[in-house]
Design a protein around this motif. Structure first.
Motif, PDB file in Angstrom:
ATOM      1  N   PHE A  33       5.495  -6.298  -2.271  1.00 15.69           N
ATOM      2  CA  PHE A  33       4.974  -7.026  -3.424  1.00 15.69           C
ATOM      3  C   PHE A  33       6.122  -7.577  -4.264  1.00 15.69           C
ATOM      4  CE2 PHE A  33       3.718  -6.987  -7.932  1.00 15.69           C
ATOM      5  CZ  PHE A  33       2.667  -7.884  -7.887  1.00 15.69           C
ATOM      6  N   ASP A  34       6.013  -8.837  -4.654  1.00 18.65           N
ATOM      7  CA  ASP A  34       6.989  -9.484  -5.525  1.00 18.65           C
ATOM      8  C   ASP A  34       6.247 -10.000  -6.752  1.00 18.65           C
ATOM      9  OD1 ASP A  34       8.749 -11.180  -6.849  1.00 18.65           O
ATOM     10  OD2 ASP A  34       9.667 -11.924  -5.023  1.00 18.65           O
ATOM     11  N   PRO A  35       6.526  -9.468  -7.945  1.00 20.24           N
ATOM     12  CA  PRO A  35       5.732  -9.815  -9.125  1.00 20.24           C
ATOM     13  C   PRO A  35       5.830 -11.271  -9.543  1.00 20.24           C
ATOM     14  CG  PRO A  35       7.672  -8.554  -9.755  1.00 20.24           C
ATOM     15  CD  PRO A  35       7.575  -8.486  -8.257  1.00 20.24           C
ATOM     16  N   LEU A  36       6.877 -11.980  -9.111  1.00 20.27           N
ATOM     17  CA  LEU A  36       7.067 -13.374  -9.517  1.00 20.27           C
ATOM     18  C   LEU A  36       6.695 -14.366  -8.424  1.00 20.27           C
ATOM     19  CD1 LEU A  36      10.465 -13.067 -11.429  1.00 20.27           C
ATOM     20  CD2 LEU A  36       8.145 -13.100 -12.374  1.00 20.27           C
ATOM     21  N   GLN A  37       6.183 -13.880  -7.291  1.00 22.17           N
ATOM     22  CA  GLN A  37       5.932 -14.732  -6.136  1.00 22.17           C
ATOM     23  C   GLN A  37       4.440 -14.883  -5.887  1.00 22.17           C
ATOM     24  OE1 GLN A  37       8.458 -16.163  -4.277  1.00 22.17           O
ATOM     25  NE2 GLN A  37       6.979 -17.279  -3.046  1.00 22.17           N
ATOM     26  N   VAL A  38       3.943 -16.121  -5.893  1.00 16.36           N
ATOM     27  CA  VAL A  38       2.573 -16.386  -5.467  1.00 16.36           C
ATOM     28  C   VAL A  38       2.428 -15.948  -4.008  1.00 16.36           C
ATOM     29  CG1 VAL A  38       0.854 -18.190  -5.054  1.00 16.36           C
ATOM     30  CG2 VAL A  38       2.368 -18.339  -7.052  1.00 16.36           C
ATOM     31  N   ALA A  39       1.326 -15.273  -3.679  1.00 13.08           N
ATOM     32  CA  ALA A  39       1.190 -14.741  -2.320  1.00 13.08           C
ATOM     33  C   ALA A  39      -0.264 -14.667  -1.897  1.00 13.08           C
ATOM     34  CB  ALA A  39       1.824 -13.354  -2.217  1.00 13.08           C
ATOM     35  N   LYS A  40      -0.500 -14.911  -0.613  1.00 15.29           N
ATOM     36  CA  LYS A  40      -1.824 -14.701  -0.009  1.00 15.29           C
ATOM     37  C   LYS A  40      -2.066 -13.194   0.101  1.00 15.29           C
ATOM     38  CE  LYS A  40      -5.421 -16.060   2.676  1.00 15.29           C
ATOM     39  NZ  LYS A  40      -5.164 -16.640   4.007  1.00 15.29           N
ATOM     40  N   MET A  41      -3.284 -12.768  -0.230  1.00 14.60           N
ATOM     41  CA  MET A  41      -3.627 -11.361  -0.218  1.00 14.60           C
ATOM     42  C   MET A  41      -4.823 -11.121   0.708  1.00 14.60           C
ATOM     43  SD  MET A  41      -1.331 -10.509  -2.473  1.00 14.60           S
ATOM     44  CE  MET A  41      -1.679  -8.767  -2.727  1.00 14.60           C
ATOM     45  N   GLN A  42      -5.010  -9.862   1.069  1.00 12.44           N
ATOM     46  CA  GLN A  42      -6.222  -9.386   1.717  1.00 12.44           C
ATOM     47  C   GLN A  42      -6.761  -8.217   0.902  1.00 12.44           C
ATOM     48  OE1 GLN A  42      -4.939  -8.559   5.747  1.00 12.44           O
ATOM     49  NE2 GLN A  42      -5.483 -10.607   6.429  1.00 12.44           N
ATOM     50  N   LEU A 133       2.828   0.336  -5.382  1.00  6.72           N
ATOM     51  CA  LEU A 133       3.351  -0.894  -4.816  1.00  6.72           C
ATOM     52  C   LEU A 133       3.847  -1.849  -5.893  1.00  6.72           C
ATOM     53  CD1 LEU A 133       0.642  -1.646  -2.091  1.00  6.72           C
ATOM     54  CD2 LEU A 133       2.845  -0.522  -1.792  1.00  6.72           C
ATOM     55  N   VAL A 134       3.061  -2.003  -6.962  1.00  8.87           N
ATOM     56  CA  VAL A 134       3.407  -2.952  -8.014  1.00  8.87           C
ATOM     57  C   VAL A 134       4.591  -2.465  -8.832  1.00  8.87           C
ATOM     58  CG1 VAL A 134       2.587  -4.069 -10.121  1.00  8.87           C
ATOM     59  CG2 VAL A 134       1.066  -3.873  -8.141  1.00  8.87           C
ATOM     60  N   GLU A 135       4.532  -1.198  -9.258  1.00  5.13           N
ATOM     61  CA  GLU A 135       5.535  -0.715 -10.204  1.00  5.13           C
ATOM     62  C   GLU A 135       6.886  -0.436  -9.563  1.00  5.13           C
ATOM     63  OE1 GLU A 135       4.027   2.387 -12.716  1.00  5.13           O
ATOM     64  OE2 GLU A 135       2.993   0.876 -13.941  1.00  5.13           O
ATOM     65  N   ARG A 137       8.503  -2.723  -8.343  1.00  2.35           N
ATOM     66  CA  ARG A 137       9.238  -3.915  -8.762  1.00  2.35           C
ATOM     67  C   ARG A 137       8.895  -4.344 -10.179  1.00  2.35           C
ATOM     68  NH1 ARG A 137      10.789  -7.531  -4.746  1.00  2.35           N
ATOM     69  NH2 ARG A 137      11.590  -8.756  -6.502  1.00  2.35           N
ATOM     70  N   ASP A 138       7.756  -3.896 -10.696  1.00  2.00           N
ATOM     71  CA  ASP A 138       7.252  -4.423 -11.969  1.00  2.00           C
ATOM     72  C   ASP A 138       6.574  -3.298 -12.747  1.00  2.00           C
ATOM     73  OD1 ASP A 138       6.729  -6.335 -13.880  1.00  2.00           O
ATOM     74  OD2 ASP A 138       5.014  -7.220 -12.832  1.00  2.00           O
ATOM     75  N   PRO A 139       7.340  -2.391 -13.371  1.00  2.00           N
ATOM     76  CA  PRO A 139       6.757  -1.202 -13.989  1.00  2.00           C
ATOM     77  C   PRO A 139       5.988  -1.489 -15.275  1.00  2.00           C
ATOM     78  CG  PRO A 139       9.121  -1.304 -14.382  1.00  2.00           C
ATOM     79  CD  PRO A 139       8.800  -2.408 -13.427  1.00  2.00           C
ATOM     80  N   GLY A 140       5.176  -0.495 -15.643  1.00  2.00           N
ATOM     81  CA  GLY A 140       4.476  -0.558 -16.925  1.00  2.00           C
ATOM     82  C   GLY A 140       3.155  -1.293 -16.880  1.00  2.00           C
ATOM     83  N   MET A 141       2.368  -1.161 -15.814  1.00  2.00           N
ATOM     84  CA  MET A 141       1.062  -1.818 -15.746  1.00  2.00           C
ATOM     85  C   MET A 141       0.160  -1.311 -16.870  1.00  2.00           C
ATOM     86  SD  MET A 141       0.262  -1.753 -11.632  1.00  2.00           S
ATOM     87  CE  MET A 141      -1.329  -2.582 -11.801  1.00  2.00           C
ATOM     88  N   HIS A 142      -0.484  -2.234 -17.571  1.00  6.27           N
ATOM     89  CA  HIS A 142      -1.389  -1.863 -18.663  1.00  6.27           C
ATOM     90  C   HIS A 142      -2.273  -3.068 -18.992  1.00  6.27           C
ATOM     91  CE1 HIS A 142       1.772  -4.024 -20.871  1.00  6.27           C
ATOM     92  NE2 HIS A 142       0.887  -4.199 -21.843  1.00  6.27           N
ATOM     93  N   GLY A 143      -3.235  -2.850 -19.894  1.00  6.61           N
ATOM     94  CA  GLY A 143      -4.082  -3.952 -20.347  1.00  6.61           C
ATOM     95  C   GLY A 143      -4.922  -4.569 -19.254  1.00  6.61           C
ATOM     96  N   TYR A 144      -5.565  -3.729 -18.430  1.00  9.97           N
ATOM     97  CA  TYR A 144      -6.379  -4.238 -17.332  1.00  9.97           C
ATOM     98  C   TYR A 144      -7.585  -5.033 -17.865  1.00  9.97           C
ATOM     99  CZ  TYR A 144      -4.139  -0.569 -14.427  1.00  9.97           C
ATOM    100  OH  TYR A 144      -3.259   0.238 -13.756  1.00  9.97           O
ATOM    101  N   THR A 257      -6.839  -8.424 -13.548  1.00 10.32           N
ATOM    102  CA  THR A 257      -5.608  -8.843 -14.210  1.00 10.32           C
ATOM    103  C   THR A 257      -4.977  -7.692 -14.980  1.00 10.32           C
ATOM    104  OG1 THR A 257      -6.591  -9.557 -16.316  1.00 10.32           O
ATOM    105  CG2 THR A 257      -6.662 -11.123 -14.484  1.00 10.32           C
ATOM    106  N   TYR A 258      -3.680  -7.833 -15.269  1.00  6.44           N
ATOM    107  CA  TYR A 258      -2.956  -6.778 -15.980  1.00  6.44           C
ATOM    108  C   TYR A 258      -1.653  -7.343 -16.539  1.00  6.44           C
ATOM    109  CZ  TYR A 258      -0.151  -6.766 -11.735  1.00  6.44           C
ATOM    110  OH  TYR A 258       0.650  -7.163 -10.691  1.00  6.44           O
ATOM    111  N   PHE A 259      -1.117  -6.644 -17.516  1.00 10.96           N
ATOM    112  CA  PHE A 259       0.204  -6.928 -18.064  1.00 10.96           C
ATOM    113  C   PHE A 259       1.181  -5.863 -17.580  1.00 10.96           C
ATOM    114  CE2 PHE A 259      -2.820  -8.519 -21.298  1.00 10.96           C
ATOM    115  CZ  PHE A 259      -2.448  -9.855 -21.314  1.00 10.96           C
ATOM    116  N   THR A 260       2.475  -6.144 -17.718  1.00 12.61           N
ATOM    117  CA  THR A 260       3.527  -5.169 -17.432  1.00 12.61           C
ATOM    118  C   THR A 260       4.580  -5.258 -18.534  1.00 12.61           C
ATOM    119  OG1 THR A 260       4.893  -6.701 -16.135  1.00 12.61           O
ATOM    120  CG2 THR A 260       3.179  -5.481 -14.939  1.00 12.61           C
TER     121      THR A 260
END
Length: 323
Positions: A33-42, A133-135, A137-144, A257-260
């Motif tokens: 996972f790359d927090p700044l990269q648009v990506a196709k998901m499943q 997976l997210v944190e 590279r991009d810690p502090g997930m909050h505000g879902y 959606t979420y903030f970090t």
């Protein structure tokens, strides 16, 4: 179509097994996972009982008369207003929209569902399962937050940006997304982001055909999705296909959606940049160009937020709180 009685098995798409039993959404190419990269998901959410049309109809009816639901019947024009209805009138309109959801032009949008006990639990379970997976590279997930869109093609969601990072997944039907990378300042200038973050308006964001060559295109169906980073420009269309095929009749998509910590830092940097641009006619450096500059801007941005609240009574904009 009476959605309370119809079997939905012919509207669901196939799903592939996730790489881990705890992960509901993952990159289609198997890359980290790359927090700044648009990506196709499943994803593995298509068969979830809370995401089927009869249950979504019940949810929409429970939200009648609140800002959490918007809907449209056929023959509305692009400039048609959303009239304020009584709860009884709203329930009748929502029920009619769902009962005729396969007629072109019908749609229902459900906003900020995270406070609903069942849907909030689904949101937290899904995003919490993805935290490792997210944190990394991009810690502090909050505000879902949770949004849902139910529509009969053709529909268009115009060019826009969001404050949050967004896992946008398709449950039923098909749609097309055109997405620009989050760092593309030709598609989305700094001034447009600042106007959105500070004044909650997209008036400075302009789409023109020349931007298309810079975009990424995704045609997605059930079991697929797209990760859209904060402030990445995008628009969405659903198009009429072969109406003999059930998978073209209704589009259901979900945005989780979420903030970090990083999205908060960038949002505060944009706030300070807007102040510098407006007060001193400066041309401040874009967030993300220099980690040091972005860090130096944080205390100044926090002081600006405090002064706005104390002197002007303005609330802290979404996405700039905490962290």
């Amino acid at each position: 179509m009476n959605v309370t009685a119809q079997s939905l098995s012919d509207l669901r798409g196939g799903e592939q097994a996730p790489p881990s039993g705890n992960v509901a959404i993952w990159r289609a190419d198997g890359q980290p996972f790359d927090p700044l990269q648009v990506a196709k998901m499943q994803h593995g959410l298509c068969a979830h009982p809370l995401l089927q049309l009869p249950r979504l109809c019940r949810l929409a009816l429970s939200l009648a008369g609140t800002p959490h639901v918007k809907y449209a019947l056929p023959n509305r024009k692009p400039g048609s207003a959303f009239h304020t209805l009584s709860e009884v009138e709203a329930k009748k309109s929502i029920a009619s929209t769902f009962d005729h959801i396969e007629q072109a032009g019908n749609w229902v949008a459900l906003y900020f569902l995270e406070d609903d006990p069942e849907y909030g639990a689904l949101l937290r379970e899904t995003l919490d399962g993805m935290k490792p997976l997210v944190e990394a590279r991009d810690p502090g997930m909050h505000g879902y937050s949770l949004f849902m869109f139910i529509a009969s093609p053709p529909t268009v969601t115009p060019f826009h940006i969001d404050r949050e990072n967004n896992f946008n997944v398709q449950i039923m039907g098909r749609k097309h997304l055109r997405v620009w990378q989050a760092h593309d300042r030709v598609a989305v200038p700094d001034a447009a982001i600042e106007d959105y973050f500070v004044h909650d308006t997209l008036r400075s964001l302009r789409y023109h055909d020349e931007l298309d060559a810079r975009a990424l295109d995704f045609d997605i169906g059930p079991g697929e999705g797209v990760y859209i980073p904060s402030t990445a420009g995008h628009y969405v269309t659903t198009e009429e296909g072969d109406w003999a095929r059930p998978d073209y009749r209704v589009s259901v998509s979900v945005a989780m959606t979420y903030f970090t910590k990083a999205t908060v830092r960038r949002a505060r940097a944009h706030l300070l940049n807007a102040f510098l641009r407006g007060r001193f006619s400066a041309s401040p450096q874009s967030p993300g160009r220099s980690a040091l500059v972005d860090r130096l801007k944080q205390p100044l941005a926090c002081a600006l937020l405090l002064s706005r609240r104390a002197l002007l009574g303005q609330n802290t904009p979404r996405g700039m709180q905490g962290h």
